[in-house]
Motif scaffolding. Sequence first.
Motif, PDB file in Angstrom:
ATOM      1  N   ARG A 110       0.817  -1.216   0.000  1.00 53.54           N
ATOM      2  CA  ARG A 110       0.000   0.000   0.000  1.00 53.54           C
ATOM      3  C   ARG A 110       0.852   1.269   0.000  1.00 53.54           C
ATOM      4  NH1 ARG A 110      -3.792  -2.876  -1.311  1.00 53.54           N
ATOM      5  NH2 ARG A 110      -5.347  -3.732   0.083  1.00 53.54           N
ATOM      6  N   ALA A 111       2.140   1.128  -0.281  1.00 53.80           N
ATOM      7  CA  ALA A 111       3.032   2.286  -0.324  1.00 53.80           C
ATOM      8  C   ALA A 111       4.255   1.942  -1.162  1.00 53.80           C
ATOM      9  CB  ALA A 111       3.464   2.676   1.083  1.00 53.80           C
ATOM     10  N   PHE A 112       4.943   2.963  -1.623  1.00 55.30           N
ATOM     11  CA  PHE A 112       6.169   2.760  -2.392  1.00 55.30           C
ATOM     12  C   PHE A 112       7.077   3.954  -2.112  1.00 55.30           C
ATOM     13  CE2 PHE A 112       7.917   1.962  -6.963  1.00 55.30           C
ATOM     14  CZ  PHE A 112       9.036   1.353  -6.418  1.00 55.30           C
ATOM     15  N   PRO A 113       7.641   4.003  -0.893  1.00 52.92           N
ATOM     16  CA  PRO A 113       8.384   5.206  -0.485  1.00 52.92           C
ATOM     17  C   PRO A 113       9.645   5.477  -1.305  1.00 52.92           C
ATOM     18  CG  PRO A 113       8.637   3.457   1.131  1.00 52.92           C
ATOM     19  CD  PRO A 113       7.604   2.994   0.150  1.00 52.92           C
ATOM     20  N   GLU A 114      10.244   4.436  -1.865  1.00 48.31           N
ATOM     21  CA  GLU A 114      11.482   4.626  -2.635  1.00 48.31           C
ATOM     22  C   GLU A 114      11.181   4.805  -4.121  1.00 48.31           C
ATOM     23  OE1 GLU A 114      10.699   1.596  -1.385  1.00 48.31           O
ATOM     24  OE2 GLU A 114      11.519   1.700   0.623  1.00 48.31           O
ATOM     25  N   SER A 115       9.965   5.190  -4.431  1.00 49.60           N
ATOM     26  CA  SER A 115       9.494   5.237  -5.811  1.00 49.60           C
ATOM     27  C   SER A 115      10.390   6.045  -6.738  1.00 49.60           C
ATOM     28  CB  SER A 115       8.080   5.812  -5.830  1.00 49.60           C
ATOM     29  OG  SER A 115       7.614   5.937  -7.137  1.00 49.60           O
ATOM     30  N   THR A 116      10.804   7.213  -6.314  1.00 50.94           N
ATOM     31  CA  THR A 116      11.612   8.082  -7.179  1.00 50.94           C
ATOM     32  C   THR A 116      12.946   7.433  -7.517  1.00 50.94           C
ATOM     33  OG1 THR A 116      10.587   9.993  -6.136  1.00 50.94           O
ATOM     34  CG2 THR A 116      12.591  10.392  -7.401  1.00 50.94           C
TER      35      THR A 116
END
Length: 142
Positions: A110-116
Amino acid sequence: MGMSTAEIMRDPTLEEYLSGAFLSFGIVTLVLQISGGIITYKGLEEKLYAFGPVVVLLLYFMLHIVSAWIGSYLVVRRIHNTRIRLVRAGLLTGLAAYIVEALTSFLILRAFPESTWALIGFLTGGILGGLTVSLISKEKPF
């Protein structure tokens, strides 16, 4: 199987793009799961954090670059096209790998904090894969 000028110039098919994307994503996932398992099993979390978040992030970033490089290289070497189209095919393979990872992360975590960092890594690796094929191709660039 060498490329001759008589070969038809083409872009990768959807299946080829997806295979490169899933391969790149699979490499990242496998390395992260195995290394995470080893770190947890051996109780090395504190030692990992001692390196600092920058080192961990750099390793994460490099993993994405290398995996996209491999996936896009294997896709791009199947086609015969101009250098810019080869690089574009690599870039699109990297983008597809990012989309696969983002969808998987959002569905599971439900999240992707390292997306960038994943996006930049996959795109960089994709470009490198396309460039690698264009540079080692026996054909003269056109």
